[in-house]
Design an enzyme around this catalytic site. Sequence first.
Site, mmCIF file in Angstrom:
data_model
loop_
_atom_site.group_PDB
_atom_site.id
_atom_site.type_symbol
_atom_site.label_atom_id
_atom_site.label_comp_id
_atom_site.label_asym_id
_atom_site.label_seq_id
_atom_site.Cartn_x
_atom_site.Cartn_y
_atom_site.Cartn_z
ATOM 1 N N ILE A 14 24.103 -37.892 14.114
ATOM 2 C CA ILE A 14 23.760 -36.965 15.207
ATOM 3 C C ILE A 14 22.403 -36.309 14.969
ATOM 4 C CG2 ILE A 14 24.871 -34.830 14.366
ATOM 5 C CD1 ILE A 14 24.875 -36.286 17.946
ATOM 6 N N SER A 36 18.915 -33.290 2.847
ATOM 7 C CA SER A 36 19.926 -34.334 2.863
ATOM 8 C C SER A 36 19.946 -34.996 1.505
ATOM 9 C CB SER A 36 19.566 -35.358 3.961
ATOM 10 O OG SER A 36 20.707 -35.923 4.552
ATOM 11 N N ARG A 37 21.160 -35.353 1.038
ATOM 12 C CA ARG A 37 21.257 -35.899 -0.322
ATOM 13 C C ARG A 37 20.665 -37.299 -0.419
ATOM 14 N NH1 ARG A 37 27.507 -35.636 -0.468
ATOM 15 N NH2 ARG A 37 26.906 -36.831 1.376
ATOM 16 N N LYS A 90 28.949 -29.010 16.356
ATOM 17 C CA LYS A 90 30.377 -28.848 16.573
ATOM 18 C C LYS A 90 31.146 -29.764 15.628
ATOM 19 C CE LYS A 90 32.162 -32.118 18.005
ATOM 20 N NZ LYS A 90 32.312 -33.595 17.723
ATOM 21 N N ASP A 168 37.769 -34.919 16.551
ATOM 22 C CA ASP A 168 36.302 -34.803 16.457
ATOM 23 C C ASP A 168 35.668 -35.048 17.834
ATOM 24 O OD1 ASP A 168 33.745 -34.661 14.702
ATOM 25 O OD2 ASP A 168 33.533 -36.495 15.870
HETATM 26 P P1 NAP Z 1 27.276 -38.608 9.648
HETATM 27 O O1 NAP Z 1 26.565 -39.733 10.332
HETATM 28 O O2 NAP Z 1 28.303 -38.925 8.622
HETATM 29 O O3 NAP Z 1 26.127 -37.670 9.069
HETATM 30 C C1 NAP Z 1 26.397 -36.490 8.403
HETATM 31 C C2 NAP Z 1 25.426 -36.342 7.256
HETATM 32 O O4 NAP Z 1 25.756 -35.169 6.527
HETATM 33 C C3 NAP Z 1 25.517 -37.484 6.274
HETATM 34 O O5 NAP Z 1 24.610 -38.510 6.592
HETATM 35 C C4 NAP Z 1 25.201 -36.833 4.929
HETATM 36 O O6 NAP Z 1 23.845 -37.057 4.593
HETATM 37 C C5 NAP Z 1 25.406 -35.337 5.155
HETATM 38 N N1 NAP Z 1 26.464 -34.818 4.285
HETATM 39 C C6 NAP Z 1 26.372 -33.754 3.449
HETATM 40 N N2 NAP Z 1 27.491 -33.569 2.773
HETATM 41 C C7 NAP Z 1 28.335 -34.546 3.148
HETATM 42 C C8 NAP Z 1 29.655 -34.888 2.748
HETATM 43 N N3 NAP Z 1 30.330 -34.189 1.830
HETATM 44 N N4 NAP Z 1 30.239 -35.948 3.352
HETATM 45 C C9 NAP Z 1 29.578 -36.679 4.273
HETATM 46 N N5 NAP Z 1 28.322 -36.383 4.684
HETATM 47 C C10 NAP Z 1 27.690 -35.327 4.112
HETATM 48 O O7 NAP Z 1 28.018 -37.689 10.720
HETATM 49 P P2 NAP Z 1 27.574 -37.380 12.215
HETATM 50 O O8 NAP Z 1 28.210 -38.360 13.137
HETATM 51 O O9 NAP Z 1 26.121 -37.166 12.290
HETATM 52 O O10 NAP Z 1 28.388 -36.023 12.453
HETATM 53 C C11 NAP Z 1 27.983 -34.803 11.840
HETATM 54 C C12 NAP Z 1 28.474 -33.662 12.704
HETATM 55 O O11 NAP Z 1 27.923 -33.849 14.026
HETATM 56 C C13 NAP Z 1 29.997 -33.626 12.879
HETATM 57 O O12 NAP Z 1 30.448 -32.305 12.884
HETATM 58 C C14 NAP Z 1 30.213 -34.280 14.249
HETATM 59 O O13 NAP Z 1 31.371 -33.801 14.898
HETATM 60 C C15 NAP Z 1 28.967 -33.838 14.981
HETATM 61 N N6 NAP Z 1 28.596 -34.711 16.102
HETATM 62 C C16 NAP Z 1 28.536 -36.070 15.946
HETATM 63 C C17 NAP Z 1 28.248 -36.875 17.054
HETATM 64 C C18 NAP Z 1 28.147 -38.371 16.952
HETATM 65 O O14 NAP Z 1 27.997 -39.035 17.985
HETATM 66 N N7 NAP Z 1 28.212 -38.975 15.780
HETATM 67 C C19 NAP Z 1 28.027 -36.291 18.297
HETATM 68 C C20 NAP Z 1 28.029 -34.915 18.402
HETATM 69 C C21 NAP Z 1 28.326 -34.139 17.299
HETATM 70 P P3 NAP Z 1 23.441 -37.129 3.032
HETATM 71 O O15 NAP Z 1 24.403 -38.070 2.372
HETATM 72 O O16 NAP Z 1 22.022 -37.632 3.057
HETATM 73 O O17 NAP Z 1 23.576 -35.724 2.515
#
Ligand code: NAP
Length: 307
Positions: A14, A36-37, A90, A168
Amino acid sequence: MAATKIAVAGIGKIARDQHLPAIARSGAFELAAAISRNERVEGVENFTDIQAFLRNRPDVAAVSLCAPPRPRLQMAVSALEAGRHVLLEKPPGATVGEVEALVALARKKGVVLFATWHSRFASCVEPARRWLSGKTIRHVEIVWKEDVRRWHPGQAWIWEAGGFGVFDPGINALSILTAIAPPVFVTDATLEVPENCQTPIAAQLTMRGVTGFEVTADFDWRQEGPQTWEIRVDTDAGLLVLADGGSRMSIDGEQRPGGLEAEYDGIYARFAGLLASGESDVDLAPLKLVSDAFMIGRTVDVDAFHD
Ligand code: NAP
């Protein structure tokens, strides 16, 4: 007015799809750092942990937290403690209690906390709220069905406790419902949890509005083919259907125009407004519905999920 320097933490789907482009388009913010890690953002200073960022960049007034809800809490506490304004993706937290603690901390530190609900900025949500205002709602049906493999490939955290599972995306529907209708509460819930996961892959909820109407919600992450993000509101003046996550609207089958499609531009414009007024904006209503569904929900074991 000079743009506010902002950092984005948790560079994942996101952050890359929406936050970085929206910040780049926004005249109100200037991306100054990324935290970011494992990921990096070109053209700005990168940090692998938030403490190092907070120590080294006192000039960055605001932080946008895009990590999953569980690891996000400590980031939010650290940023607020350091006197930074915080925008939360969110859902704003993994529990109601922790978000209430963040609200209290933001107030104590005199900074802004913005718990975003991106679906509320979908183009037809405000027109739907206006149309429903003053009408009697008889029944609401939410159908939110998508393919988890398509939208969340390889994301392990969504299946871990506190990762919300199908809530989610489902909480997006609840964020719209709580923006356009009178308050509702959960009366019944069934949670279908794969035998190798901690969170549901599907859930069925019934809710009741304070004015007496019933809401049914069918959340399912196993839908292949066409995806469905629909809210049907039956009223004394006709049937309002919000489709495609709030970006299309019809009344009694006739399409109605919405506003501009600008979910994340809308979020950053609102954040800029909050910074100007010094107010926080944290609405816990959608999170409370999910929390209550987990509290009274009946759990049913279903087939294991493999990505
Ligand atoms: P994601 O692709 O998994 O990205 C989250 C990032 O957070 C990871 O790349 C990671 O980057 C970092 N992170 C730090 N601590 C972490 C941990 N313990 N476990 C996993 N990741 C960790 O997730 P996302 O889809 O972007 O979603 C993140 C948030 O945005 C959620 O709350 C989700 O509900 C919201 N959201 C997502 C979407 C969507 O379409 N995907 C839409 C709207 C809102 P590093 O490893 O580099 O630290």
